[in-house]
Design an enzyme around this catalytic site. Structure first.
Site, mmCIF file in Angstrom:
data_model
loop_
_atom_site.group_PDB
_atom_site.id
_atom_site.type_symbol
_atom_site.label_atom_id
_atom_site.label_comp_id
_atom_site.label_asym_id
_atom_site.label_seq_id
_atom_site.Cartn_x
_atom_site.Cartn_y
_atom_site.Cartn_z
ATOM 1 N N ARG A 253 0.862 -1.163 0.000
ATOM 2 C CA ARG A 253 0.000 0.000 0.000
ATOM 3 C C ARG A 253 0.909 1.227 0.000
ATOM 4 O O ARG A 253 2.030 1.179 0.523
ATOM 5 C CB ARG A 253 -0.901 0.022 1.238
ATOM 6 N N ASP A 359 8.132 -0.143 13.446
ATOM 7 C CA ASP A 359 8.226 1.171 14.052
ATOM 8 C C ASP A 359 9.699 1.569 14.080
ATOM 9 O O ASP A 359 10.591 0.718 14.011
ATOM 10 C CB ASP A 359 7.659 1.153 15.477
#
Length: 371
Positions: A253, A359
């Site tokens: 995406r 992260d």
């Protein structure tokens, strides 16, 4: 003898921290990046005196003191606390789901009253499952938080983010949803969080000080030359591209940004506002000054910069953002991973090379452990 100990392909956080640690050990590194700037997706551009996160909001958070001390040894971090807001059809809700959210949604003021509603709605989901395990994201979310929260704050946002119906997304994507029975809008549970004072470019500059770098340099355009220049390659790009898509292309995406400058000091009163209804085409609006300006500082800057984020399917020529970790893509990645594991002189690291969402603190921790 080779000219360098390490050729590092990509100057994002993995490549930059790796170069810093290798240089500390006396290794000679060359960092190349196909973009016109260093820093990968944490690159910031100064607009109207505001550091704009050009590739989406990046908030550093960790409970690992070693990681926190390391990044602060490069540049001091501020005290920014991530407290996003959800906008559903003009009504605002605090995130993550906490007593403020439940008060805004149901008017309840005590944890016991909130839990009564949540438990009732969760039990309705259990009845619908009729003893089966959740087969998709919708069933999993209903089981975790019930229909009201799912319909208003999860469904539309998630479907925009992934470009797929929640009934078509795997359940594991949303295995956990935090429900806090306290009035606490701090999104992260980590002990430390903040933004580099002066922006992320200062962090990258500090990491790459003394390291040779080249931008506008595509590894694949002169691959044979680059492969001869160093003893080892640290590759942070797309693993399927490294292997010339021999098993097929992995899916991603990506995010498109619409940046706006407004003639006001404060546009939305918060750094991050998510738009959770399906009818609004963007997923969220970021107001960048709130990452680094607090209190009276906000009004001293008479303009503000916002970015509207649109999630879309990745196509060649776009920046890949998020791996699509469904069964098809996970199986395909395993084939590439087997090839990577056989490499003696190539280190694959980062979200594209490992086809995994990381992260920032995970990336830093991974490199520190490597050294």
């Amino acid at each position: 003898m080779k000219q360098y100990d390490y050729l590092i392909v990509g100057s994002g956080l993995f490549g930059s921290v790796f170069a810093y640690k290798a240089a500390q050990q006396g290794k000679k590194c060359l960092v190349i990046d196909k973009r016109s700037h260093l820093g990968g997706n944490i690159f910031c551009e100064e607009v109207e005196g505001i550091n704009v996160h050009k590739y989406g909001a990046h908030i550093f958070h960790t409970s690992n003191k070693q990681v926190w001390d390391f990044v602060n040894s490069i540049v001091e971090f501020n005290r920014y606390t991530n407290s996003p807001i959800a906008n559903y059809k003009g009504k605002l809700y605090n995130l993550p789901f906490n007593m403020n959210t439940f008060y805004q949604m149901w008017g309840v003021a005590t944890p016991s009253d909130a839990m009564k509603i949540i438990k009732r709605q969760k039990n309705e989901a259990v009845t619908l499952l009729n003893g089966k395990e959740p087969q998709n994201l919708e069933e999993q979310a209903l089981l975790l938080v019930g229909r009201d929260i799912y319909e208003r704050l999860i469904k539309g946002y998630t479907e925009k983010q992934w470009g797929r119906k929640c009934t078509e997304l795997p359940a594991f994507i949303i295995k956990r949803l935090p429900v806090r029975l306290i009035f606490d809008n701090n999104y992260f549970n980590d002990k430390y969080q903040g933004i580099p004072i002066g922006g992320y470019n200062k962090l990258i500059k500090g990491l790459l000080t003394g390291v040779k770098t080249m931008v506008n340099t595509n590894f694949f355009e002169e691959r044979a030359c680059w492969e001869r220049i160093a003893d080892k390659i640290v590759f942070t790009g797309k693993i399927d591209e490294y292997y010339n898509y021999c098993f097929g292309k992995l899916e991603y995406r990506t995010v498109r940004f619409e940046e706006e400058v407004h003639d006001c000091s404060n546009y939305q009163g918060n750094a991050v506002v998510n738009y959770t209804e399906a009818e609004v085409p963007y997923t969220r609006i970021i107001e960048h000054k709130h990452f680094e300006m607090f209190g009276t500082e906000i009004d001293k800057c008479s303009k503000t910069v916002v970015s509207k984020e649109y999630s879309t399917e990745w196509q060649p020529g776009m920046e890949p953002y998020y791996p699509v970790n469904d069964e098809k893509n996970s199986t395909l990645y395993i084939q590439y991973k087997k090839l990577a594991d056989e490499e003696d002189n190539v280190i694959f690291g980062g979200r594209l090379a490992e086809y995994k969402y990381y992260d920032m603190h995970n990336i830093v921790e991974k490199v520190l452990k490597y050294f």
